[in-house]
Motif scaffolding. Structure first.
Motif, PDB file in Angstrom:
ATOM      1  N   VAL A  55      35.477  37.721  44.347  1.00  0.00           N
ATOM      2  CA  VAL A  55      36.429  38.808  44.190  1.00  0.00           C
ATOM      3  C   VAL A  55      36.733  38.936  42.705  1.00  0.00           C
ATOM      4  N   THR A  56      36.538  40.128  42.140  1.00  0.00           N
ATOM      5  CA  THR A  56      36.767  40.332  40.715  1.00  0.00           C
ATOM      6  C   THR A  56      37.780  41.443  40.501  1.00  0.00           C
ATOM      7  N   LEU A  57      38.425  41.393  39.343  1.00  0.00           N
ATOM      8  CA  LEU A  57      39.385  42.424  38.928  1.00  0.00           C
ATOM      9  C   LEU A  57      38.894  42.993  37.599  1.00  0.00           C
ATOM     10  N   GLN A  64      37.436  44.423  43.229  1.00  0.00           N
ATOM     11  CA  GLN A  64      36.070  44.495  43.734  1.00  0.00           C
ATOM     12  C   GLN A  64      35.766  43.244  44.558  1.00  0.00           C
ATOM     13  N   VAL A  65      35.261  43.476  45.776  1.00  0.00           N
ATOM     14  CA  VAL A  65      34.910  42.390  46.680  1.00  0.00           C
ATOM     15  C   VAL A  65      33.390  42.401  46.861  1.00  0.00           C
ATOM     16  N   HIS A  66      32.747  41.302  46.549  1.00  0.00           N
ATOM     17  CA  HIS A  66      31.291  41.184  46.636  1.00  0.00           C
ATOM     18  C   HIS A  66      30.938  40.450  47.924  1.00  0.00           C
ATOM     19  N   LEU A  67      30.124  41.088  48.774  1.00  0.00           N
ATOM     20  CA  LEU A  67      29.836  40.581  50.112  1.00  0.00           C
ATOM     21  C   LEU A  67      28.355  40.275  50.290  1.00  0.00           C
ATOM     22  N   VAL A  68      28.107  39.330  51.189  1.00  0.00           N
ATOM     23  CA  VAL A  68      26.750  39.031  51.652  1.00  0.00           C
ATOM     24  C   VAL A  68      26.795  38.926  53.168  1.00  0.00           C
ATOM     25  N   ASN A  69      25.901  39.633  53.840  1.00  0.00           N
ATOM     26  CA  ASN A  69      25.819  39.546  55.301  1.00  0.00           C
ATOM     27  C   ASN A  69      24.884  38.395  55.665  1.00  0.00           C
ATOM     28  N   ASP A  70      25.474  37.255  56.044  1.00  0.00           N
ATOM     29  CA  ASP A  70      24.643  36.107  56.413  1.00  0.00           C
ATOM     30  C   ASP A  70      24.615  35.900  57.918  1.00  0.00           C
ATOM     31  N   GLY A  71      24.949  36.963  58.676  1.00  0.00           N
ATOM     32  CA  GLY A  71      24.889  36.908  60.129  1.00  0.00           C
ATOM     33  C   GLY A  71      23.548  37.384  60.654  1.00  0.00           C
ATOM     34  N   PRO A  72      23.369  37.394  61.978  1.00  0.00           N
ATOM     35  CA  PRO A  72      22.074  37.761  62.560  1.00  0.00           C
ATOM     36  C   PRO A  72      21.832  39.252  62.670  1.00  0.00           C
ATOM     37  N   GLU A 132      41.070  35.688  49.215  1.00  0.00           N
ATOM     38  CA  GLU A 132      42.346  35.533  48.514  1.00  0.00           C
ATOM     39  C   GLU A 132      42.148  35.576  47.014  1.00  0.00           C
ATOM     40  N   ILE A 133      43.092  36.223  46.338  1.00  0.00           N
ATOM     41  CA  ILE A 133      43.147  36.218  44.880  1.00  0.00           C
ATOM     42  C   ILE A 133      44.325  35.315  44.511  1.00  0.00           C
ATOM     43  N   PRO A 134      44.089  34.059  44.119  1.00  0.00           N
ATOM     44  CA  PRO A 134      45.203  33.123  43.898  1.00  0.00           C
ATOM     45  C   PRO A 134      46.121  33.540  42.754  1.00  0.00           C
ATOM     46  N   VAL A 135      45.533  34.015  41.659  1.00  0.00           N
ATOM     47  CA  VAL A 135      46.312  34.470  40.500  1.00  0.00           C
ATOM     48  C   VAL A 135      45.623  35.711  39.954  1.00  0.00           C
ATOM     49  N   ALA A 136      46.264  36.854  40.095  1.00  0.00           N
ATOM     50  CA  ALA A 136      45.650  38.110  39.661  1.00  0.00           C
ATOM     51  C   ALA A 136      45.632  38.192  38.135  1.00  0.00           C
ATOM     52  N   THR A 137      44.448  38.367  37.588  1.00  0.00           N
ATOM     53  CA  THR A 137      44.286  38.565  36.153  1.00  0.00           C
ATOM     54  C   THR A 137      42.941  39.236  35.930  1.00  0.00           C
TER      55      THR A 137
END
Length: 394
Positions: A55-57, A64-72, A132-137
């Motif tokens: 997760v990047t800001l 921005q949330v970066h995803l990978v589909n590792d399901g079937p 989760e974003i523990p500390v937004a920066t």
């Protein structure tokens, strides 16, 4: 003219015997895919699985949330929640995410600097995946100033403490043969601790990988393969090249370990955990000073040139700089896992070689291999690394 025909016939027969099982396997797999193994009526609901890789800001008001589909199977994300409220978003690429596919969700959300935020992804079947974003920066972006500062951090953590440890070289040259054997046994203890620590760090990164990477067994397999390759190459080296070459191999193994330390520091600052990053810098600097002693121990009876000392320090400490850059700007858990797994194999191979050197020296002194001197040196080496690690474990 009959001999070539016979040879050609033998080759055709050989390849035919090799290909027939593969063709039959393909037919079986096609049948299983088409019929579900005859158990399609017993199939339950589709299985959805997503892995949030990062997760990047990148800028104010954007997540921005970066995803990978590792399901079937294919997964569709039609809704996103941020802090328990539904929010609009765009996906790149748009549409369903195929198996092993990647996507980046851009969410225009007014995040608050220094606060924690939670992102929930709802799939078309109602499955919820959270991040989760523990500390937004702001996520560090590559730039000249930050590039230099991260590089200096890696220098302080990796190169400087190794150089300071190597300054024990003149003192070590005045030690007796028994005392030097103690130092070599101490080096084995240092390296064994580093091998265990690097393996655990690799497993930690592997646990964050998508399931299809099979990170946990991959670490062990890569380490064993690296160990085998290095042992095979080691059989071709000349004995007279052993002392300096052994120092270079120790430096290489330590360098791969320090790469992981740099990754941890860079990632801490990228996540906004500056206090943790500073804590790691201080701890790793203290923790790494003993590594320089282990690097120069094999060449105490030699006369290395200054350039060789400089190269040893760069090989051992330089990867910390690279790791800090990667962790801060473009952290990749796959590469981190591979590098650390290679490091495990490299360190274990060096443990083997230093152990053989200790065995030869002990035999020349007429002492048992496992005596109070060697056991004491090994214990001191492990203890040094263990207790200095108090400053970096949390």
């Amino acid at each position: 003219m009959t001999v070539p025909a016979t040879a050609a016939g033998r080759w055709a027969s050989l390849w035919g015997l090799a290909i027939v099982p593969l063709l039959l396997l393909g037919a079986v797999l096609a049948y299983l895919v088409a019929t579900g193994g005859g158990l399609k009526t017993l199939q339950g609901p589709p299985v959805e699985q997503l892995k949030v890789s990062r997760v990047t800001l990148p800028e104010r008001g954007v997540i921005q949330v970066h995803l990978v589909n590792d399901g079937p199977q294919t997964v569709t994300v039609p809704q996103v929640m941020v802090d328990d409220a539904f929010w609009s978003f765009t996906a790149q690429p748009a549409g369903p995410i195929p198996r092993l596919g990647r996507a980046t969700l851009t969410i225009p959300y007014p995040w608050v600097d220094g606060e924690a935020h939670k992102v929930a992804l709802l799939t078309s079947l109602g499955t919820v995946f959270e991040a989760e974003i523990p500390v937004a920066t702001l996520t560090p972006q590559p730039g000249r100033d930050l590039f230099v500062r991260f590089g200096l951090v890696g220098l302080y953590v990796g190169v400087v403490p190794v150089v300071l440890g190597m300054l024990w070289f003149p003192w070590m040259r005045r030690l007796s043969a028994r005392a030097m054997n103690f130092i070599l046994a101490l080096t084995v203890g240092l390296l064994v601790y580093l091998a265990v620590g690097t393996y655990l760090d690799a497993q930690e990164f592997a646990a964050a990988l998508p399931a299809f990477w099979q990170g946990t067994p991959a670490v062990l397999l890569i380490a064993l393969l690296t160990l085998g390759v290095l042992l095979a190459l080691g059989g071709k080296r000349q004995p007279e090249e052993a002392p300096l070459g052994l120092s270079y191999r120790i430096a290489t193994g330590i360098g791969l370990h320090n790469l992981g330390e740099g990754l941890a520091i860079g990632a801490a600052f990228a996540l906004g955990e500056a206090a943790l990053g500073t804590f790691l810098i201080l701890g790793f600097t203290l923790h790494n000073i003993t590594e320089g002693l282990g690097i120069v121990a094999p060449v105490v009876r030699q006369k290395p040139r200054f350039i060789q000392f400089a190269l040893l320090a760069l090989i051992a400490g330089g990867p910390a700089i690279l790791g800090t850059w990667l962790g801060g700007f473009a952290f990749n858990p796959v590469l981190a896992t591979i590098f650390l797994a290679v490091g495990v194999g490299a360190i274990v191979q060096v443990v083997w070689e230093v152990g053989r050197l200790v065995a030869r020296n002990t035999a020349a002194l007429g002492a048992p291999l496992v005596g109070w001197s060697t056991l004491g040196g090994f214990t001191v080496g492990v203890a040094l690394m263990y207790f200095t690690a108090f400053f970096v474990k949390f």
